[in-house]
Write a protein that holds these residues in place. Sequence first.
Motif, PDB file in Angstrom:
ATOM      1  N   MET E   1       6.125   3.399   5.048  1.00 54.26           N
ATOM      2  CA  MET E   1       6.523   2.961   3.726  1.00 54.26           C
ATOM      3  C   MET E   1       6.135   1.511   3.487  1.00 54.26           C
ATOM      4  O   MET E   1       6.329   0.987   2.425  1.00 54.26           O
ATOM      5  N   ALA E   2       5.690   0.883   4.592  1.00 51.68           N
ATOM      6  CA  ALA E   2       5.266  -0.502   4.417  1.00 51.68           C
ATOM      7  C   ALA E   2       4.119  -0.783   5.369  1.00 51.68           C
ATOM      8  O   ALA E   2       4.101  -0.258   6.494  1.00 51.68           O
ATOM      9  N   ARG E   3       3.170  -1.574   4.904  1.00 54.66           N
ATOM     10  CA  ARG E   3       2.094  -1.983   5.798  1.00 54.66           C
ATOM     11  C   ARG E   3       2.512  -3.307   6.412  1.00 54.66           C
ATOM     12  O   ARG E   3       2.927  -4.231   5.714  1.00 54.66           O
ATOM     13  N   VAL E   4       2.465  -3.398   7.722  1.00 59.23           N
ATOM     14  CA  VAL E   4       2.902  -4.603   8.412  1.00 59.23           C
ATOM     15  C   VAL E   4       1.681  -5.409   8.832  1.00 59.23           C
ATOM     16  O   VAL E   4       0.778  -4.869   9.468  1.00 59.23           O
ATOM     17  N   THR E   5       1.637  -6.655   8.428  1.00 57.05           N
ATOM     18  CA  THR E   5       0.508  -7.497   8.808  1.00 57.05           C
ATOM     19  C   THR E   5       0.996  -8.729   9.558  1.00 57.05           C
ATOM     20  O   THR E   5       1.851  -9.464   9.064  1.00 57.05           O
ATOM     21  N   LEU E   6       0.468  -8.914  10.750  1.00 59.18           N
ATOM     22  CA  LEU E   6       0.783 -10.127  11.505  1.00 59.18           C
ATOM     23  C   LEU E   6      -0.448 -11.014  11.449  1.00 59.18           C
ATOM     24  O   LEU E   6      -1.538 -10.593  11.818  1.00 59.18           O
ATOM     25  N   ASP E   7      -0.276 -12.241  10.975  1.00 61.63           N
ATOM     26  CA  ASP E   7      -1.438 -13.111  10.791  1.00 61.63           C
ATOM     27  C   ASP E   7      -1.315 -14.365  11.668  1.00 61.63           C
ATOM     28  O   ASP E   7      -0.417 -15.173  11.497  1.00 61.63           O
ATOM     29  N   THR E   8      -2.212 -14.480  12.622  1.00 63.23           N
ATOM     30  CA  THR E   8      -2.202 -15.579  13.619  1.00 63.23           C
ATOM     31  C   THR E   8      -0.779 -15.962  14.008  1.00 63.23           C
ATOM     32  O   THR E   8      -0.414 -17.132  14.035  1.00 63.23           O
ATOM     33  N   LEU E   9      -0.039 -14.952  14.354  1.00 64.52           N
ATOM     34  CA  LEU E   9       1.359 -15.165  14.707  1.00 64.52           C
ATOM     35  C   LEU E   9       1.454 -15.815  16.089  1.00 64.52           C
ATOM     36  O   LEU E   9       0.791 -15.400  17.031  1.00 64.52           O
ATOM     37  N   ARG E  10       2.274 -16.847  16.168  1.00 58.98           N
ATOM     38  CA  ARG E  10       2.355 -17.597  17.403  1.00 58.98           C
ATOM     39  C   ARG E  10       3.810 -17.944  17.677  1.00 58.98           C
ATOM     40  O   ARG E  10       4.561 -18.281  16.777  1.00 58.98           O
ATOM     41  N   LYS E  11       4.193 -17.854  18.939  1.00 60.02           N
ATOM     42  CA  LYS E  11       5.552 -18.257  19.285  1.00 60.02           C
ATOM     43  C   LYS E  11       5.526 -19.045  20.583  1.00 60.02           C
ATOM     44  O   LYS E  11       5.040 -18.572  21.611  1.00 60.02           O
ATOM     45  N   GLU E  12       6.024 -20.255  20.474  1.00 56.23           N
ATOM     46  CA  GLU E  12       6.131 -21.081  21.673  1.00 56.23           C
ATOM     47  C   GLU E  12       7.598 -21.253  22.011  1.00 56.23           C
ATOM     48  O   GLU E  12       8.450 -21.309  21.141  1.00 56.23           O
ATOM     49  N   PHE E  13       7.882 -21.352  23.293  1.00 60.37           N
ATOM     50  CA  PHE E  13       9.239 -21.665  23.725  1.00 60.37           C
ATOM     51  C   PHE E  13       9.235 -22.978  24.474  1.00 60.37           C
ATOM     52  O   PHE E  13       8.192 -23.414  24.960  1.00 60.37           O
ATOM     53  N   ASP E  14      10.408 -23.534  24.595  1.00 59.02           N
ATOM     54  CA  ASP E  14      10.563 -24.755  25.370  1.00 59.02           C
ATOM     55  C   ASP E  14       9.538 -25.797  24.984  1.00 59.02           C
ATOM     56  O   ASP E  14       8.775 -26.288  25.816  1.00 59.02           O
ATOM     57  N   ASP E  30       0.578   1.630   6.695  1.00 53.60           N
ATOM     58  CA  ASP E  30       1.756   2.351   6.239  1.00 53.60           C
ATOM     59  C   ASP E  30       1.820   3.702   6.945  1.00 53.60           C
ATOM     60  O   ASP E  30       0.862   4.471   6.943  1.00 53.60           O
ATOM     61  N   GLY E  31       2.942   3.977   7.574  1.00 50.07           N
ATOM     62  CA  GLY E  31       3.120   5.269   8.233  1.00 50.07           C
ATOM     63  C   GLY E  31       2.455   5.380   9.587  1.00 50.07           C
ATOM     64  O   GLY E  31       2.522   6.427  10.226  1.00 50.07           O
ATOM     65  N   GLU E  32       1.859   4.312  10.030  1.00 55.14           N
ATOM     66  CA  GLU E  32       1.143   4.408  11.301  1.00 55.14           C
ATOM     67  C   GLU E  32       2.102   4.178  12.472  1.00 55.14           C
ATOM     68  O   GLU E  32       3.116   3.515  12.333  1.00 55.14           O
ATOM     69  N   PHE E  33       1.748   4.725  13.626  1.00 52.64           N
ATOM     70  CA  PHE E  33       2.553   4.553  14.829  1.00 52.64           C
ATOM     71  C   PHE E  33       1.714   3.770  15.829  1.00 52.64           C
ATOM     72  O   PHE E  33       0.747   4.268  16.368  1.00 52.64           O
ATOM     73  N   VAL E  34       2.088   2.512  16.019  1.00 50.90           N
ATOM     74  CA  VAL E  34       1.324   1.697  16.958  1.00 50.90           C
ATOM     75  C   VAL E  34       2.176   1.419  18.182  1.00 50.90           C
ATOM     76  O   VAL E  34       3.321   0.992  18.075  1.00 50.90           O
ATOM     77  N   LEU E 182      10.129  12.651  13.941  1.00 47.92           N
ATOM     78  CA  LEU E 182      10.904  11.956  12.920  1.00 47.92           C
ATOM     79  C   LEU E 182      10.048  10.935  12.194  1.00 47.92           C
ATOM     80  O   LEU E 182      10.101  10.794  10.966  1.00 47.92           O
ATOM     81  N   GLN E 183       9.252  10.218  12.969  1.00 47.99           N
ATOM     82  CA  GLN E 183       8.455   9.154  12.356  1.00 47.99           C
ATOM     83  C   GLN E 183       7.473   9.743  11.347  1.00 47.99           C
ATOM     84  O   GLN E 183       7.307   9.250  10.244  1.00 47.99           O
ATOM     85  N   LYS E 184       6.882  10.848  11.744  1.00 46.71           N
ATOM     86  CA  LYS E 184       5.940  11.481  10.821  1.00 46.71           C
ATOM     87  C   LYS E 184       6.679  12.030   9.597  1.00 46.71           C
ATOM     88  O   LYS E 184       6.219  11.912   8.468  1.00 46.71           O
ATOM     89  N   GLU E 185       7.835  12.646   9.879  1.00 52.47           N
ATOM     90  CA  GLU E 185       8.593  13.257   8.809  1.00 52.47           C
ATOM     91  C   GLU E 185       8.985  12.231   7.739  1.00 52.47           C
ATOM     92  O   GLU E 185       8.811  12.431   6.550  1.00 52.47           O
ATOM     93  N   PHE E 186       9.520  11.108   8.208  1.00 49.75           N
ATOM     94  CA  PHE E 186       9.947  10.071   7.267  1.00 49.75           C
ATOM     95  C   PHE E 186       8.791   9.219   6.783  1.00 49.75           C
ATOM     96  O   PHE E 186       8.939   8.420   5.858  1.00 49.75           O
ATOM     97  N   GLY E 187       7.635   9.327   7.449  1.00 48.51           N
ATOM     98  CA  GLY E 187       6.488   8.523   7.059  1.00 48.51           C
ATOM     99  C   GLY E 187       6.704   7.041   7.284  1.00 48.51           C
ATOM    100  O   GLY E 187       6.154   6.188   6.592  1.00 48.51           O
ATOM    101  N   VAL E 188       7.531   6.710   8.253  1.00 52.81           N
ATOM    102  CA  VAL E 188       7.877   5.313   8.510  1.00 52.81           C
ATOM    103  C   VAL E 188       6.809   4.661   9.367  1.00 52.81           C
ATOM    104  O   VAL E 188       6.223   5.299  10.234  1.00 52.81           O
ATOM    105  N   THR E 189       6.586   3.386   9.108  1.00 51.61           N
ATOM    106  CA  THR E 189       5.702   2.612   9.965  1.00 51.61           C
ATOM    107  C   THR E 189       6.450   2.297  11.249  1.00 51.61           C
ATOM    108  O   THR E 189       7.632   1.972  11.199  1.00 51.61           O
TER     109      THR E 189
END
Lengths: 331, 393, 353, 377, 377
Positions: E1-14, E30-34, E182-189
């Motif tokens: 139901m939603a396309r998820v896009t991560l763009d140069t996502l970065r996480k540093e700790f400490d 949308d609807g993909e299973f990754v 279920l994921q296919k049925e609901f078409g959820v990403t």
Amino acid sequence: MASSQLDVGGGGLSRLRSALPFSGHDWGLLLVIPGVILFSSFMLYPIVYLFYISLTDATFAGSVIGGGAELIGLANYAQLLRDPQFWSSMSTTWLFVAVSLVVKVFVAVGIALLLNHARVVGKRYMRAAVIVPLGFPGIFTITVWRGMFSDARFGVFNTVLGRYNEFMSALSAPQVLLFDVPIGFLSGRWEAFFAYVTTEVWLAYPFMVIIIVSALQDVPESLHEAAMVDGAGWLQRFRTVTLPAIKGPVLFASILTAATSFQQFLIPWVFNRGGPARQNELIIVYGYREAISFNEFGLSAAILIVAIAFVGLFMLVAVRYGGLAEGVGEQ
Amino acid sequence: ISTGGSGGDGSDGSDGGDAGGTATLWTDLSDGEDEAMSAYIDEYESESGDTIDKNEPGGELDQQLETAIPSGEGPDSWIWAHDWIGRFAVREEPPFLYDASDDVDASLDVFTETAQEAVQFDGALHGLPFASETVALFYNEDMVDEPPETLDDMISTMDEFHNPENGEYGLSYPVTNPYFVSGFIQAYGGDIFDTESLENDLDSEACKRGMDALERVSDYVPADPGYESQIVAFADGAAPFAINGPWEIANLSEEIENLGVTTLPTIDGNNPRTYSGIQTFYFSAMLSDADQSTVDAATGLAEWYTTNEEIIQTNAEEQGYIPVLSSVVEDGNLSEDVRAFAQQVDHGVPIPTHPNMNAVWTPLTEALTRVFNGNQESGPALDQAASEIRENQ
Amino acid sequence: MSAIRSFAALVAAKLVAFATAPKRFVVTVQRAIYDLRTGKRTPWDVAKSVLMTLFGLAMVLVLLFPLFWIFAASLAEGTRLFTTSGIFPDPSTYNLGAYRWVIFESDFFFVDGDWGYPQLVLGGSGGLVSFRWAGTETGPGAVFNSLYIVSVTLAAGFGMIVPAAYAFSRRKFVGRKRILYGYVLFTQIGAGLSIATLVALYSLFSSYGLTNNLFVLGLFYAASAIPFNTWLLKTYMDNIPVSYEEAAMVDGASFFDTIREVILPLTKPGLAVVLIFVWLAGWNEFIIAQTLLRPENYPLSVELYNIATEGRFSTPWTRFAAFANLFALPVAIVYFAAQRSVEDGLSFGGMEG
Amino acid sequence: MARVTLDTLRKEFDRGTIVAVDDLDLEIDDGEFVTVVGPSGCGKTTTLRMVAGLEEPTSGTVSFDDEDITEVHAKERPVAMVFQNYALYPHKTVRQNMAFGLKMSTDMTTEERHERVREMAEMMGIEDLLDDKPDELSGGQKQRVALGRAIAREPEVFLFDEPLSNLDAKLRTEMRAEIQKLQKEFGVTAMYVTHDQEEAMTMGDRLAILNDGELQQVGAPTEVYQNPVNEFVAGFIGSPSMNFLDVDVETDGTTATIRNEDAGFELSLSPEYVRGNDLRNGRYTLGIRPENIVLDESPNGEGNLRSTVEVVEPIGSDNYVHLTVTEDFLARSPADVKPEAGDEVGVSFAEEDIHLFDPETGEDVFLTDEEIAAAVA
Amino acid sequence: MARVTLDTLRKEFDRGTIVAVDDLDLEIDDGEFVTVVGPSGCGKTTTLRMVAGLEEPTSGTVSFDDEDITEVHAKERPVAMVFQNYALYPHKTVRQNMAFGLKMSTDMTTEERHERVREMAEMMGIEDLLDDKPDELSGGQKQRVALGRAIAREPEVFLFDEPLSNLDAKLRTEMRAEIQKLQKEFGVTAMYVTHDQEEAMTMGDRLAILNDGELQQVGAPTEVYQNPVNEFVAGFIGSPSMNFLDVDVETDGTTATIRNEDAGFELSLSPEYVRGNDLRNGRYTLGIRPENIVLDESPNGEGNLRSTVEVVEPIGSDNYVHLTVTEDFLARSPADVKPEAGDEVGVSFAEEDIHLFDPETGEDVFLTDEEIAAAVA
Ligand SMILES: Nc1ncnc2c1ncn2[C@@H]1O[C@H](COP(=O)(O)OP(=O)(O)OP(=O)(O)O)[C@@H](O)[C@H]1O
Ligand SMILES: Nc1ncnc2c1ncn2[C@@H]1O[C@H](COP(=O)(O)OP(=O)(O)OP(=O)(O)O)[C@@H](O)[C@H]1O
Ligand SMILES: [Mg+2]
Ligand SMILES: [Mg+2]
């Protein structure tokens, strides 16, 4: 294992923080401030005030309130350091703290072990019962103990010892096993000290028992089993499994109760006013007596400030080296 | 539930309106005494139109006063033995006591001489007396046929009974309490505190001889010198004698069927000079700043109560109070018990009121304790106490 | 309201457990006998259990001896603590007179034991509905003062301890470390040193006209309980995984939902412990209360102390003991109800090396 | 170094309401490696604990080398155990943890102990961690310390309670090989509990399958895999697990036809399979392993039945093809056989690959009673 | 139901000393299973947490349907998450746990909520447990409750953090199918984190492989399996994992010989494999999957090398044959090829099955730069 849990909590803190709906960095301070204010105004302020009194020549309580006292600098402290009673009082106090602490730990660990033992039926009830002294006000229980320690032959302990003597004599036991009743629990220096320690232990053991019991319940059974399979006997299991597990909590409780013991006032006061002959005058009794009996209020304040400083110092050292503040330093 | 709030209205009861003033009075009395006192106060209120706000703060009354008076929240008057007069009278900043010389109408001459002296300090009148008390000898008539006249008599009787192994003793006597033992120490004419020189006289030969006499009876008491441990031996019928005050009459007469009271036996022909306390209405420094109506209420009550023969007489009968109102004393219409106490008061001396007396109690108690515990001989113990007291003054 | 109901249910459950304890004990014994007969347990095995239990019982008896002794004293005749004839007073003289005195004559419940009952007053001076005591001429007694103080202490204490503990455990802010350190240092100062600071306190209170004020006294007790209990609760909260809060957030719960639905329920054992300690802070203290309050506002602790010092040189022991026993009762009830939580809540798992 | 014999070993909990282990007979030869498998709660851990002496059997005996040690206390038994949750002493370093057992049960000097510990640690690849506390280790490292601690003692009997469950696939494979090597090297008898049947198959000389406290079958892994005595064993051993299909059998004593009308399935058995078995007319459960199913992708591909493809899961070397025959009917086909979801394919089984289970007793009807009895001894 | 896009996502700790996620670009249709895989500590959980809004990215953005939601609070995101440790509320019953999300994020009435919860519970096979508290459940049951709780909310994006790691093999297989259905049925990403590469392969429409915070490759499971872009992916994907062997390559531009003297290995590459790749003389790492190794059991069996058999593990359908070529050199052979330990066998690989990796960059030399770049987009 537990402290790794703590790490999770700690690591999660920053994560949670950044996810909370407030961007204000020090938002948490708002939650803490009311307590700090209340605490400071009611607890910190009087201590500061007491310090002020210690710098004056106040002779009785009213001279402070009524404004009849004058600042005399550190003269009270100087006088204090010259007073041999101060030093005797200090050393008696530390001795009292140390001895009662050792006894307390042994008694509490013993009770906790016994009342956590698989073979004891009804141990929950016993644990609940054993904690009861916590519910009575100190003034009451201490007065009761004062009665039990009566020097008179019909005092409770002297009666018990008398019966014991009769019993032993009936068995024609050797003389060394008998007691020389009546024992002057309150009239001999060390007898009175013994009475103080006994009472102090009785007052403090419930708190320790609660803490140790919950620590014991946290020891995974599988550690005992692993030790058993490793070929360890009861004593070795106690040393390698039980003892380390309760070490932390016992240390924690010890530090807390030691700090309380240091400030013990009611026991010596009710028993024999720190007697006989001021030999067992614990530090607070000493300060109180200076104020009340000798109208040396400034000096008394100085004594109490020194006592507070000692407790503070003690807590600081304990917190630093006892790992009491684990979780304070991190993050 | 709202029981809190600002509570009582303190001491400044002068809200005008009716004619009478309002005064607060603090007491620390036993139940029976308290009931009687309340009844008299009601009586006074209806007679005078004044209002008396009587409170029982509990705990140690002097500690309460120590903080309450300087902060202006103290009572206008309180009831206690006279021995605080000197201690409080010398307080200046702030003052603790009020000089009521100008407010009291009656002449002090109606009181016995000792009582008159007791309530004055440096010429100022700080209170009015109404009773005195001291310790005397209680005996169990079932065990003692004839009250002992001399110490030797008494000791021979005690010898008969004293057998601690069987739980029997010769005497019940809190022997480390200076107030209780003052009679013995001062029996040979020595003074614990010399009101002339304002010095203690403990290391005098006379006191030491008195002390020796005390040691002779000390051998017959239970090993615990605490008050409660002592009295129980007599109360349980396990000892023929007790040395104690009139406040125990009520309890003891319930426990001992045939209770007798007499003066302390003579020691080498000397009557033991016991310390006596004189129950007093104190006038507090609160009165200095108060309305005149309050002053009148406080002094009025004291005057009415202390000079009322009926009250004093009834008190003597019901509470065992020893009268200090001359007319009642002379009347001689007192019960035997009270008469014994009154007689003992006659032999004794009032507790000195001088503030230096304050420094005496603790060192003396300790000396007595050391002697009783066998840690020190009586002579050196008194010497030590004397020098400690001098040091502390 | 539901808190009261659940507390009542808890107490009821405890009572049932208590009442059925003998039955369960009998079952245990029967089983042991059965096991012995059928050879499932050896006699030595059973004997070991019996011995250990007896040993435990003996220890409990020894430890609680002073309380038995004083309980016996509260039933005795007269006022004396001692008897010369033995440890316990003569059982034939046992009676409940002292308890009767506490309930119907002392100031425990109502001044002079003059019992009354609460009555609602419509349209009184204190708003639309107010409330007064009827049937008593003297007014409510010390227990109400005590309860009032304790309620203030608990309300103020919890109001400040719980949020602060949460903040210390979960948030980062300036001065966090310093304040926490200060708290740890002060955990034990205060309790014993109230004697030391008594005069200073009195002058502080009186200069602001706050003496003889139960509310302020309640606040004072709360203040004295803050450092230790904040720290205790913080340690407890540290051991609750953050992931519960995160799960709630992902579930769409707001911050306050999270606190209400997740944090508070999970902190219950810790709260139980804090409840006991804060309660005791206000309940048992008498020195400061006596100095600051006037007699009409004395709580139970002061009344108890006053009984102790009532006689000129001695204490009316039977009354003193009876009063003390009734005094300790509420604490005992709270403790029994919360025992399991208390034992859990003090679990300082995080303190092991 | 010891032969372990369990004789009608039984353990009841809660006064007999729970029978965790139900009259178990098992003999493990000196130096043999037996793996114990079964679903969660079947009594694996309980059995192991009885052998270690941590649990007292309700009845039955445990013997080492024919000596009954049922009454011997745990600390006297020549046993080392790896606990499911590691049970490392949290306050001791890794070195002390590993040395503790040696200290308790041998006369070694401190140096000897440390030398031994060092050797073990090297073998386990944890020599760098010797001075760390268990807290500082990851799950996998902890498990290796627990293993090392047990192995260092060179006991006569090793007991492992799911010692590898917390390791990731790669490390697990390595550790398996390590454990086997050590066990063979020292010649120690080993009992190894796992709920992972693949692990059980690859590691054990023999496999013991428990269900509900009862021993189902004991045997070499291939034997158990190929000849499961009953439906439970057949379904439990093998991954992905065997497919089951309810069938009706019609037999005349020499040939038989197996049929399931709903699935459109039919298979005739040749006389050699029918003869000698007490196959009767009636309902049976047919079992067939996924890898024994042959798919025909061609449009009208032949087979014992035709079915629709539900999902195809590629697993690299092969594909799992989910069919609609029953719920969870799975075929494993070579990587090049890759039908699309929705395709209809022909499905065939060879008669030597099928198992027929009695629906009541669950027993394999092609096995004789003797064979079945032998399976648990 | 939603396309998820991560763009140069970065996480540093400490304060940047730990880079948990390193400039990650990923788009999920949308609807993909990754499925997201990678070794422990590679940043999988951190990535998921950033998508859920539980962790604030150091830089980069998260968008749903092109709408930048990086700054949106977790409770506002249409996301449901299954936590690695379940995070069931211990004080709530299963029913309350499952209903809590519904209560917080929908306007359903109590009845509707309970109806929905009942449905979910039935689907998960836990309807009997609805009134239990989490501590009364076994690990597997807890995990199912956590799943049910997430699914009940019917979010637009599902995040799963190793949701099946605590289930036994059989249950795991079942649950995998259930989740996919279920994921296919609901078409959820859906984003599904796991460290089990087999699970990743069977479940994902696409597979994202992370290592050390960096995305290594994204693609369909078979694609990744067959054409790993680098040595890390090659070694990580596939179980048992690919065998690696250090080799020297001698090439004249058209043909090449690959050789390892120690192992006695030699293989010539035909021109079609050499041409067009920048294969040079020098040292490379050769990779070959166990199932692509052919063993010749005959006494003088031929092959690219000869080796000794160390151990043979039967796993039912096949055998794992451990060879002494390198440490941990494994071949997978059909059940009927079953040499004895100690046998010498011939070992051969087909040239189309081998991979050659640059020992420095780790990249597969047979792939073009474009192919490598495409692998992460
Ligand atoms: N101390 C106990 N009291 C009561 N029941 C118990 C106890 N220990 C085990 N059980 C029960 O005995 C049965 C077998 O337990 P056991 O621990 O042996 O299972 P397991 O096969 O090891 O399972 P898992 O694979 O989950 O570890 C279970 O039903 C369990 O609930
Ligand atoms: N709050 C934190 N503070 C510091 N470092 C962190 C924090 N959270 C994660 N890390 C680090 O970031 C890296 C990635 O962690 P993450 O939890 O994302 O790994 P993961 O891939 O989920 O691993 P696993 O398979 O073990 O769950 C790790 O090195 C970890 O130590
Ligand atoms: Mg198990
Ligand atoms: Mg993770």
